[in-house]
Design a protein around this motif. Sequence first.
Motif, PDB file in Angstrom:
ATOM      1  N   GLN A  96       3.224   0.726  -7.221  1.00 36.92           N
ATOM      2  CA  GLN A  96       2.750   1.996  -7.746  1.00 36.92           C
ATOM      3  C   GLN A  96       3.563   2.389  -8.973  1.00 36.92           C
ATOM      4  O   GLN A  96       4.698   1.949  -9.149  1.00 36.92           O
ATOM      5  CB  GLN A  96       2.853   3.091  -6.674  1.00 36.92           C
ATOM      6  CG  GLN A  96       4.238   3.229  -6.084  1.00 36.92           C
ATOM      7  CD  GLN A  96       4.770   4.646  -6.107  1.00 36.92           C
ATOM      8  OE1 GLN A  96       4.514   5.403  -7.027  1.00 36.92           O
ATOM      9  NE2 GLN A  96       5.546   4.989  -5.092  1.00 36.92           N
ATOM     10  N   THR A 139      -1.641   3.371  -8.156  1.00 39.51           N
ATOM     11  CA  THR A 139      -1.281   2.235  -7.309  1.00 39.51           C
ATOM     12  C   THR A 139      -2.077   0.982  -7.691  1.00 39.51           C
ATOM     13  O   THR A 139      -3.076   1.048  -8.409  1.00 39.51           O
ATOM     14  CB  THR A 139      -1.539   2.535  -5.815  1.00 39.51           C
ATOM     15  OG1 THR A 139      -2.937   2.377  -5.525  1.00 39.51           O
ATOM     16  CG2 THR A 139      -1.096   3.948  -5.463  1.00 39.51           C
ATOM     17  N   ASP A 170       6.509   6.346   0.709  1.00 39.93           N
ATOM     18  CA  ASP A 170       6.580   6.200  -0.746  1.00 39.93           C
ATOM     19  C   ASP A 170       8.028   5.971  -1.164  1.00 39.93           C
ATOM     20  O   ASP A 170       8.921   6.731  -0.794  1.00 39.93           O
ATOM     21  CB  ASP A 170       6.029   7.477  -1.403  1.00 39.93           C
ATOM     22  CG  ASP A 170       6.184   7.490  -2.910  1.00 39.93           C
ATOM     23  OD1 ASP A 170       7.331   7.449  -3.409  1.00 39.93           O
ATOM     24  OD2 ASP A 170       5.167   7.561  -3.613  1.00 39.93           O
TER      25      ASP A 170
END
Length: 243
Positions: free
Chosen positions: A168, A194, A119
């Motif tokens: 996202q 997302t 991420d």
Amino acid sequence: MINHNSILLIKEMERVISSIFIISYLFISTSAVAQEAPEYRMEIGGGAGMMNYLGDLNGNLLKNMQPTGGVVAKYKLNPRMAWGAWLGYGKMKGEWSAANTWYPEITVTQREFTSTVVDFNVRFEYNFWPFGTGREYLGARRLTPFIALGAGLVFAKADHGSQTGALQMPIGVGVKYKLKDRLNLAVDWMMHITGSDKLDGIDDPYGIKSTGMFKNTDCYGMITVSLTYDFWERCKTCHNDRD
């Protein structure tokens, strides 16, 4: 000739003027002391917590929580606002029994999964109160809640071979606490929306295609605790939100 009442009035005025002078002096001194400590432009550190996936194989915010961790950096625009960046690694897990539904397109091998997730996101943080010790910025507080909104990328690889990358949008809330002059503790909860329906390796299990960037896509939530250290001192010759 000055009578007794006039003398008393003059003395009273002298006391009032003296009090005003003392209060003004104390206020100026306090303001100077309150801004003696340096302000810092940036903070950097790390965090850890739990994350969980919300999608076709899970609809519960607290089910199948998995560990996550990463590094965080923030650029402080002023005591109320900051830009933050997070780079993290974690796990996601889902299972058909948590979906509470039946999918016509799902295979036996897709009924549960575990994914590794990378991420990266950049977000804007707004503090409800000025954040600091109160000695570097007058009126700053050691404890403040904040809200955050940002954008980023997520990469996920499921154990049954599927992998995907997507845009996202993280959005959430948190609390910051100034442990020491240059040490900060933050706890936050972020929901990451997302642009992909494949974080779990399953795409449109009902066989109905949808349009829209964030429509019928997977999400994941993260609860993290981070510890950061301040550096890059601001210029002391400027005023207020010094650059």
